[in-house]
Write a protein that holds these residues in place. Sequence first.
Motif, mmCIF file in Angstrom:
data_model
loop_
_atom_site.group_PDB
_atom_site.id
_atom_site.type_symbol
_atom_site.label_atom_id
_atom_site.label_comp_id
_atom_site.label_asym_id
_atom_site.label_seq_id
_atom_site.Cartn_x
_atom_site.Cartn_y
_atom_site.Cartn_z
ATOM 1 N N ALA A 22 0.829 -1.208 0.000
ATOM 2 C CA ALA A 22 0.000 0.000 0.000
ATOM 3 C C ALA A 22 0.865 1.260 0.000
ATOM 4 O O ALA A 22 0.478 2.276 -0.539
ATOM 5 N N SER A 23 2.032 1.195 0.582
ATOM 6 C CA SER A 23 2.885 2.372 0.717
ATOM 7 C C SER A 23 3.776 2.563 -0.505
ATOM 8 O O SER A 23 4.419 1.627 -0.970
ATOM 9 N N GLU A 24 3.817 3.793 -1.010
ATOM 10 C CA GLU A 24 4.711 4.099 -2.135
ATOM 11 C C GLU A 24 6.169 4.071 -1.715
ATOM 12 O O GLU A 24 7.059 4.018 -2.558
ATOM 13 N N CYS A 25 6.439 4.150 -0.427
ATOM 14 C CA CYS A 25 7.820 4.203 0.073
ATOM 15 C C CYS A 25 8.302 2.861 0.603
ATOM 16 O O CYS A 25 9.354 2.794 1.226
ATOM 17 N N HIS A 26 7.555 1.796 0.352
ATOM 18 C CA HIS A 26 7.960 0.491 0.876
ATOM 19 C C HIS A 26 9.333 0.068 0.356
ATOM 20 O O HIS A 26 10.055 -0.650 1.027
ATOM 21 N N PHE A 27 9.695 0.547 -0.827
ATOM 22 C CA PHE A 27 10.997 0.181 -1.395
ATOM 23 C C PHE A 27 12.143 0.592 -0.472
ATOM 24 O O PHE A 27 13.182 -0.074 -0.427
ATOM 25 N N LEU A 28 11.974 1.678 0.300
ATOM 26 C CA LEU A 28 13.023 2.094 1.242
ATOM 27 C C LEU A 28 13.235 1.036 2.324
ATOM 28 O O LEU A 28 14.369 0.708 2.671
ATOM 29 N N PHE A 66 17.933 8.882 -7.065
ATOM 30 C CA PHE A 66 18.093 8.248 -5.758
ATOM 31 C C PHE A 66 19.247 7.273 -5.867
ATOM 32 O O PHE A 66 19.334 6.512 -6.833
ATOM 33 N N VAL A 67 20.138 7.286 -4.875
ATOM 34 C CA VAL A 67 21.279 6.373 -4.857
ATOM 35 C C VAL A 67 21.311 5.666 -3.511
ATOM 36 O O VAL A 67 21.176 6.298 -2.458
ATOM 37 N N SER A 68 21.475 4.358 -3.557
ATOM 38 C CA SER A 68 21.641 3.544 -2.358
ATOM 39 C C SER A 68 22.987 2.840 -2.465
ATOM 40 O O SER A 68 23.240 2.116 -3.426
ATOM 41 N N ASP A 69 23.858 3.066 -1.491
ATOM 42 C CA ASP A 69 25.176 2.416 -1.454
ATOM 43 C C ASP A 69 25.323 1.683 -0.133
ATOM 44 O O ASP A 69 24.930 2.197 0.914
ATOM 45 N N ASN A 70 25.914 0.492 -0.188
ATOM 46 C CA ASN A 70 26.303 -0.190 1.045
ATOM 47 C C ASN A 70 27.485 -1.089 0.756
ATOM 48 O O ASN A 70 27.794 -1.376 -0.391
ATOM 49 N N ASN A 71 28.165 -1.491 1.794
ATOM 50 C CA ASN A 71 29.349 -2.342 1.628
ATOM 51 C C ASN A 71 29.028 -3.777 2.039
ATOM 52 O O ASN A 71 29.738 -4.398 2.812
#
Length: 95
Positions: A22-28, A66-71
Amino acid sequence: GIASISRSLCAAVERLASDLYASECHFLYEIVQNAEDAHARPRLLGSPPPSLSLRLGSSSAWPAYFVSDNNEAGFTDADIEAICDISASSKKRTG
């Protein structure tokens, strides 16, 4: 063969129908959860501590991005198989 493809497609349709958010921000949430899952794997001694960076930005080439980075520790063979076949996902929704 064809029976396997048919089972996979049927499972994909069922999964997609039950997993719509339902949430548009669930991808976060998914991005953070994926990074957390990856960091739960064993890491080499002396590795830097786990990190996650989320950025919003814009430039002359892109009005917004939007950029998502992790190690993270990286994907396993099972992760790749799950990404390529939705019915093979290691995560099952409950509730």
